[in-house]
Design a protein around this motif. Structure first.
Motif, short mmCIF file in Angstrom:
data_model
loop_
_atom_site.label_atom_id
_atom_site.label_comp_id
_atom_site.label_asym_id
_atom_site.label_seq_id
_atom_site.Cartn_x
_atom_site.Cartn_y
_atom_site.Cartn_z
N ARG A 183 4.72 -77.55 7.42
CA ARG A 183 5.29 -78.87 7.70
C ARG A 183 4.85 -79.88 6.64
O ARG A 183 5.64 -80.73 6.20
CB ARG A 183 4.84 -79.35 9.10
N TRP A 184 3.59 -79.81 6.24
CA TRP A 184 3.07 -80.70 5.19
C TRP A 184 3.86 -80.50 3.90
O TRP A 184 4.27 -81.48 3.25
CB TRP A 184 1.59 -80.42 4.97
N ARG A 187 7.42 -81.97 3.90
CA ARG A 187 7.48 -83.44 3.81
C ARG A 187 7.18 -83.95 2.40
O ARG A 187 7.49 -85.09 2.08
CB ARG A 187 6.49 -84.07 4.80
N ARG A 188 6.56 -83.10 1.58
CA ARG A 188 6.07 -83.58 0.28
C ARG A 188 6.64 -82.79 -0.91
O ARG A 188 6.04 -82.77 -1.98
CB ARG A 188 4.54 -83.50 0.26
#
Length: 330
Positions: A183-184, A187-188
């Motif tokens: 998920r991290w 998002r990036r």
């Protein structure tokens, strides 16, 4: 396959590319790792004796993001033709050779075992040079023209994340920190980058080193097209430091020296993207560890080496916690 059979079939295969009378001897298995077997042998001809390396696919379930040995030989040859420091390929194994997938390449003398490179006095003068040298060598790889490499998979950030999620889901064995890291990463994701040849396994252990530094780049079996920052991030993954945590580049150097060498050789650098790919690299290594132990536990290829790699999943969790608590992760 026993050594006698390998030697007989290798001789038959070599007869296609060696025009003069020859004989093969001294065949010995150097490694029987998780991805390939590496054999060394001596080829005797009227013009003299020379040592070569035979690389054969090891078997087991294929890794989704890897390429076959014919592709590996093609991309390595293409890179060498454009000035990259890697061994020359002299023969690609054909199905009629009954050796499986593989190729023969010239031997480059040196050392690949990280613990020796990082600790032996023999390499004391080489170690301080290797981070900047790695930067220059990676810039060489990333300059290779890709028009003739359309057989390679495109593993830029979005397709690579998707492939890794499919790979992870296939285990049916959730690791909560891996879920969070996916998920991290989603998002990036860095902005679209230029697409280059990516070695994808440029690290301590796949570099041939002598007293002068790096003398050859080995193991092109994960090569693909993608973001060149992937190679720099992968080189900084903690697992390749072999205990030298304070030296983030392969356990032998600093990020500053790596970046300097890359820029001096004309490479375009994005440090934020390098950090992103370092996080993704740790996650990828954790997934590979899960894969290796699965191959062992399912009985596909019973191997102490695979089982030992599988035990390292917990190490990657610790490394992810360290990276995701870093100010750069905010």
């Amino acid at each position: 396959m026993d050594k006698t059979t390998v030697q007989e079939r290798l001789g038959t295969a070599l007869s296609r590319s060696v025009s003069e009378d020859f004989r093969v001897d001294g065949l010995r298995l150097l490694t029987g790792g998780s991805a390939a077997q590496t054999w060394r042998f001596t080829l005797h001809r009227d013009s003299g004796a020379e040592d070569f390396i035979l690389r054969l696919a090891h078997g087991g379930e294929p890794f989704e993001m890897g390429i076959d040995k014919r592709m590996e030989a093609a991309v390595q040859s293409h890179a060498v033709a454009h000035g990259v420091l890697a061994p020359d390929i002299i023969l690609v194994i054909e199905p009629e050779d009954q050796l499986g997938e593989g190729f023969v390449m010239k031997l480059v003398e040196g050392e690949t075992i990280p613990q020796k490179i990082l600790r032996q006095e023999r390499f004391a003068n080489a170690r301080p040079r290797m981070a900047a040298q790695s930067g220059r060598l990676l810039a060489d790889i990333h300059r290779v023209p890709v028009a003739e490499l359309d057989f390679l998979p495109d593993l830029s950030v979005a397709p690579q994340l998707a492939a890794l999620e499919r790979f992870y889901a296939s285990f049916g064995e959730p690791v909560p920190l891996f879920d969070f890291t996916f998920r991290w990463l989603q998002r990036r994701m860095p902005a679209a980058a230029r697409k280059t040849l990516v070695h994808a396994d440029f690290r301590n252990g796949n570099l041939m080193v002598d007293e002068s530094g790096i003398v050859s780049i080995l193991d092109w079996e994960l090569a693909h097209l993608g973001d060149p920052m992937e190679d720099l991030g992968w080189l900084c993954v903690n697992s390749w430091r072999f205990g030298n945590r304070e030296l983030p580049v392969g356990g032998f150097g600093s990020r500053e020296d790596l970046y300097r060498g890359y820029r001096e050789a004309g490479g375009e650098l994005d440090e934020d993207a390098v950090f992103f790919w370092e996080v993704l690299g740790v996650l990828k290594w954790g997934l590979i560890c899960l894969y290796q132990t699965g191959v062992h536990l399912k009985g596909i290829d019973r191997s102490v080496n695979r089982a030992a790699i599988g035990r390292r999943v917990s190490e990657t969790e610790i490394d992810l916690l360290s990276l995701l608590s870093d100010p750069r992760a905010r």
